[in-house]
Design an enzyme around this catalytic site. Structure first.
Site, PDB file in Angstrom:
ATOM      1  N   HIS A   1       0.835  -1.208   0.000  1.00 52.33           N
ATOM      2  CA  HIS A   1       0.000   0.000   0.000  1.00 52.33           C
ATOM      3  C   HIS A   1       0.863   1.248   0.000  1.00 52.33           C
ATOM      4  CE1 HIS A   1      -3.128  -2.527   2.368  1.00 52.33           C
ATOM      5  NE2 HIS A   1      -2.971  -2.912   1.132  1.00 52.33           N
TER       6      HIS A   1
ATOM      7  N   GLU B   1       2.982 -14.022 -22.794  1.00 52.15           N
ATOM      8  CA  GLU B   1       3.220 -13.868 -21.353  1.00 52.15           C
ATOM      9  C   GLU B   1       3.791 -15.146 -20.746  1.00 52.15           C
ATOM     10  OE1 GLU B   1       0.159 -11.114 -19.503  1.00 52.15           O
ATOM     11  OE2 GLU B   1      -1.111 -12.467 -20.653  1.00 52.15           O
TER      12      GLU B   1
ATOM     13  N   ASN C   1       5.294  -8.396 -17.481  1.00 52.87           N
ATOM     14  CA  ASN C   1       5.057  -8.630 -16.040  1.00 52.87           C
ATOM     15  C   ASN C   1       4.866 -10.128 -15.811  1.00 52.87           C
ATOM     16  OD1 ASN C   1       4.895  -5.854 -16.062  1.00 52.87           O
ATOM     17  ND2 ASN C   1       2.661  -5.816 -16.001  1.00 52.87           N
ATOM     18  N   ASP C   2       3.993 -10.704 -16.627  1.00 49.67           N
ATOM     19  CA  ASP C   2       3.764 -12.145 -16.463  1.00 49.67           C
ATOM     20  C   ASP C   2       4.895 -12.974 -17.062  1.00 49.67           C
ATOM     21  OD1 ASP C   2       1.413 -12.692 -14.963  1.00 49.67           O
ATOM     22  OD2 ASP C   2       0.287 -11.651 -16.520  1.00 49.67           O
TER      23      ASP C   2
ATOM     24  N   CYS D   1       3.700  -4.457 -23.537  1.00 48.09           N
ATOM     25  CA  CYS D   1       2.823  -3.621 -22.701  1.00 48.09           C
ATOM     26  C   CYS D   1       3.035  -3.897 -21.219  1.00 48.09           C
ATOM     27  CB  CYS D   1       1.362  -3.817 -23.087  1.00 48.09           C
ATOM     28  SG  CYS D   1       0.795  -5.511 -22.946  1.00 48.09           S
TER      29      CYS D   1
HETATM   30  C1  PEP Z   1       1.770  -8.207 -18.306  1.00 43.09           C
HETATM   31  O1  PEP Z   1       1.622  -9.318 -17.793  1.00 43.09           O
HETATM   32  O2  PEP Z   1       2.887  -7.708 -18.533  1.00 43.09           O
HETATM   33  C2  PEP Z   1       0.592  -7.397 -18.659  1.00 43.09           C
HETATM   34  C3  PEP Z   1       0.722  -6.269 -19.311  1.00 43.09           C
HETATM   35  O3  PEP Z   1      -0.607  -7.859 -18.237  1.00 43.09           O
HETATM   36  P1  PEP Z   1      -1.131  -7.701 -16.737  1.00 43.09           P
HETATM   37  O4  PEP Z   1      -0.154  -6.857 -15.979  1.00 43.09           O
HETATM   38  O5  PEP Z   1      -2.480  -7.084 -16.834  1.00 43.09           O
HETATM   39  O6  PEP Z   1      -1.186  -9.113 -16.261  1.00 43.09           O
HETATM   40 MG    MG Z   2      -0.328 -10.240 -17.817  1.00 37.46          MG
END
Ligand code: PEP
Ligand code: MG
Length: 839
Positions: A460, A697, A720-721, A768
């Site tokens: 947080h 991902e 991210n994933d 992204c």
């Molecule tokens: C990612 O995984 O990088 C992504 C953009 O999707 P999210 O963060 O929504 O899982």
């Molecule tokens: Mg993702």
């Protein structure tokens, strides 16, 4: 810093290896350094430095204890002071005739380890204890042994008649190397020589005894001698002690210069300032005064009021709290993302718990005051939830207590906990953690920064600080709480570091940095509407990750050329129920209208993993990140997939320019099934064709990119994933957060594989995930051949500026070098020349 570093921080349990069986001293060093590398404490090259030290110094302390450590001039290889312990039950030969049963590798940037060294030297006098530790099955025993000051204090003997006083000025204190020189000097004489620090003395010939004194820079010492050659011995000792000063200082300066050159993204002070390291949580540099948050819960008085008045008071407090939470959630969503805002929405939902309100009401009916009744209702409910022993529910209990405090502050402002009411100007808040309710009354005009002992980058505190634009460090450890109130400090939220008690020169340098940073931002802002085109003419598209139409204007103003990722699951999470086709179509239509002719990629529902939708009542999974998530859920739930596709194609039929993207794709069969559903629905409603893309991902998808490219129009890499699944690190785990770096060469190689696979079919590739919004990450991705970068709008100006300031050829060569690196730190180090040039 020594005073604020505890042994548990120096030797966390993961740095203790029981029953190690190294075949040689070198193997033991390798094994122990690997632990330090894995913990992010040292660079891999530290191992070579330790081996070099072995060639020039004695590191066998005695009684089976060896303390290998690196060369002083290599301190730049140490990221964080730490100690790794190998318990070698069968022993390993150290030097001829020496058998080490404890290999304790010390990686210290300052004198933080001196305390440990001192305990260690005492410990080796306790042979029984050492024997027990040599076979213990509990790593905590070893940590504890280094944490406790053994009972036997150093003998306090008086001074001899003749002697001299000296204040030690070795920046790293008396560590093993100079101590050995002292002992060697003392051994040349028949006179007895004593070194006293305060009331504790040591025989100067005894290396262990000297180290036991735990001498740090600035300590006053008295050296005395007795014997026929006492005068000569004292003169020689004084000569040795003082002559070592210059070398010690030079080495410390060299080490400081080296670590200054380390590629931290933050500020580098000109002088040597004590600092405390944590995890970078919100970028920026600020100067301020430490202000500790009160940890104690307020006492809740029981002041009964007439029942009708009580009910009205509670009702008003709940209403005000809901409005407050709504405002915080909106601000967070606007400045960060819907995902970040979710916590505040979840808190608001807790206020609608009728059982909780009913319980409070019953207590008021029984004749208790409003605040008292509310507090006890919250406490009883939270205790009940927490008693189930489930970590998720325990977190929910903490959330409930937190939101409960927020309501209490609304019932009676005097009950505001946390000491946030009366802040000095320019306060750097320090505390265990900052709960969302701590912030309800946070006067941001007075807060310069935040530093907490607990928490990770997704805590947080981190979210809040980023929302408010305040530099923040989290996970600073318990030492943070011992810092004196009112001390001047400099917080570097980009590096995750708190500099303590800076001198005038440091303050001046920090002010200059802050001013330069502001100027840089202003320059970036000026150029944000220009294309992200390198000096030699290569252009990448820049998209925004936004979820609602009302964020579009801000994104375009920041320089977004389109929307690279609209996360639709937030439509579901936000509403608390499932939006029907019409409601979805309205949201997509609004976004398309806001973006006009600009490209718009709408991602189909990515539910599961970190994005749970409570009202869907999906079956609980032990490993939701590896479960029915994203496309896997869509393929099993036509009731979710079909209305969404109808809404998307319906919007396209209205003339909107959009593409559809599917998340969490692992295989060709998933793509085929989803495409078939798209085509069926498109044909049913007579909509035009739209581009269909998938997110990359999962490593499997990256490796199969050439095959998948036959079935789709584009790829967008969700780093991210992809990072989470490649490195097997839960993206929400705060402990592992520093290691979950999307610039890990393994992730970069998968990105390269994706780009190459896409090229076989002439498809374009976007990114992204978060790394697209990091200027260095964006530069690397461009070098790897990525065509589009989509990010949080506020990241766009800096990314565009970075790309505009580069040559494509140079970025390509940077990418090639990054692919060859051994780890993420090495990749980040490739940016060092640029950081140095900018300094
Ligand atoms: C990612 O995984 O990088 C992504 C953009 O999707 P999210 O963060 O929504 O899982
Ligand atoms: Mg993702």
């Amino acid at each position: 810093m020594s005073s604020a570093t505890t042994t548990t921080e120096l030797v966390p349990l993961e740095l203790v290896r029981l029953d190690a069986r190294p075949a040689s001293k070198e193997a033991a060093i390798h094994e122990a350094v690997a632990l330090l590398v894995a913990a992010g404490s040292v660079e891999p090259d530290f191992e070579a430095s330790v081996l070099r030290r072995e060639a020039v110094s004695e590191t066998y302390l005695g009684k089976g204890v060896a303390i290998p450590h690196g060369m002083v001039e290599d301190r730049g290889l140490i990221r964080k002071t730490a100690i790794a312990i190998l318990q070698v039950r069968d022993g390993v030969e150290w030097n001829a005739g020496q058998v080490a049963r404890f290999v304790i590798v010390i990686a210290a940037t300052s004198d933080a380890h001196i305390g440990v060294l001192r305990r260690l030297t005492r410990l080796i006098q306790d042979e029984d204890k050492l024997a027990r530790l040599a076979v213990t099955d509990n790593p905590q025993d070893l940590v504890d042994a280094l944490a406790e000051d053994p009972a036997a204090p150093v003998a306090s003997e008086g001074d001899f008649a003749r002697g001299f006083d000296w204040v030690i000025d070795y920046p790293s204190g008396l560590h093993a190397r100079p101590a050995a020189r002292w002992a060697d000097t003392a051994k040349r004489f028949t006179a007895r020589l004593r070194v006293r620090k305060g009331t504790e003395t040591a025989d100067a010939r005894n290396l262990v005894g000297l180290l036991q004194l735990g001498i740090v820079a600035g300590d006053s010492l008295h050296v005395s001698a007795d014997g026929p050659d006492a005068t000569a011995a004292l003169a020689a000792m004084q000569e040795t002690m003082t002559s070592l000063s210059a070398g010690e200082k030079a080495q410390a300066a060299m080490a400081a210069a080296k670590s200054a050159a380390a590629p931290v993204s933050g500020w580098t002070p000109p002088g040597q300032i004590q600092s405390l390291d944590g995890v970078a949580a919100a970028p920026g540099l600020a100067i301020g005064t430490l202000h500790r948050l009160a940890e104690a819960e307020p006492q809740i008085p029981d002041r009964p009021v007439p029942l009708t008045e009580a009910a009205a008071q509670l009702h008003d407090a709940l209403t005000r709290t809901r409005l407050q939470l709504k405002a915080v959630a909106e601000e967070t969503a606007r400045r960060l993302s819907e995902a970040d805002a979710a916590i505040f929405k979840a808190h608001a939902a807790l206020l609608d718990d009728t059982d909780l309100i009913g319980l409070a009401a019953r207590k008021m009916v029984e004749g208790h005051g409003v605040a008292w009744s509310w507090h006890h209702a919250v406490e009883e409910t939270a205790a009940q939830i927490a008693s189930v022993g489930n970590a998720l529910l325990a977190a929910r209990a903490a959330d409930l207590r937190d939101v409960g405090r927020r309501v209490l502050a609304e019932i009676d402002p005097e009950l505001r906990a946390g000491g946030l009411g009366d802040l000095p100007e320019g306060a750097i808040l320090i505390g265990t953690d900052l709960s969302p309710s701590d912030t309800a009354s946070l006067d941001t005009t007075k807060v310069a920064g935040i530093a907490t002992a607990l928490g990770g980058p997704t805590s947080h505190t981190a979210i809040l600080a980023r929302t408010l634009g305040l530099p923040a460090m989290v996970g600073g450890g318990a030492g943070l709480l011992a810092l004196p109130e009112g001390m001047t400090a400099i917080i570097d939220g980009s590096a995750g570091r708190l500099y303590l008690d800076p001198g005038e020169a440091d303050l001046a340098a920090a002010r200059a940095f802050i001013a330069a940073d502001e100027k840089k931002r202003a320059r970036e802002a000026e150029a944000r509407s220009l294309p992200a085109r390198t000096r030699d003419g290569h252009e990448v598209s820049i998209g925004a990750n936004i979820n609602t139409a009302d964020q579009a204007a801000f994104a375009i103003a920041q320089g977004a050329e389109g929307v690279g990722l609209m996360r639709t699951e937030f439509l579901f999470i936000e509403r608390g129920d499932t939006p029907d086709e019409a409601a979805q179509a309205a949201a997509y239509g609004d976004m398309a209208k806001a973006m006009g002719e600009r490209p718009l990629i709408i991602r189909a529902l990515d539910i599961g993993g970190d994005k749970q939708v409570a009202h869907l009542d999906l079956p609980k999974e032990d490993n939701p990140f590896l479960g029915v998530r994203g496309a896997r859920l869509l393929l099993r739930r036509a009731d979710l997939l079909e209305p969404q596709l109808r809404a998307l194609y319906g919007t396209a039929k209205e003339g909107a320019k959009l593409s559809i993207m599917f998340p969490m794709i692992t295989s060709v069969s998933e793509v085929e099934a989803l495409r078939a559903a798209c085509e069926r629905i498109r044909a049913e409603i007579g909509a035009p064709q739209v581009e269909i893309g998938i997110m990359i991902e999962v490593p499997a998808a990256a490796l199969m990119a050439a095959t998948l490219a036959r079935y789709v129009d584009f790829f967008s890499i969700g780093t991210n994933d992809l990072t989470q699944y490649t490195l097997a690190i839960d993206r929400q785990n705060p402990v592992l957060a520093p290691e979950a770096d999307s610039l890990h060469p393994a992730v970069l190689r998968l990105i390269r594989a994706t780009v190459e696979g896409a090229a076989t079919q002439g498809r374009w590739v976007g990114v992204c995930g978060g790394i697209a919004g990091d200027p260095f990450g964006a530069a690397l991705l461009t070098g790897l051949g990525v065509d589009e970068l989509s990010m949080t709008p506020r990241d766009i100006p800096a990314v565009k500026a970075r790309i505009r300031d580069s040559d494509h050829a140079e970025l390509k060569s940077l990418a090639e070098r990054a692919l060859d690196c051994e780890n993420a730190a090495e990749v980040r180090a490739l940016d060092r020349p640029r950081i140095e040039a900018a300094a």
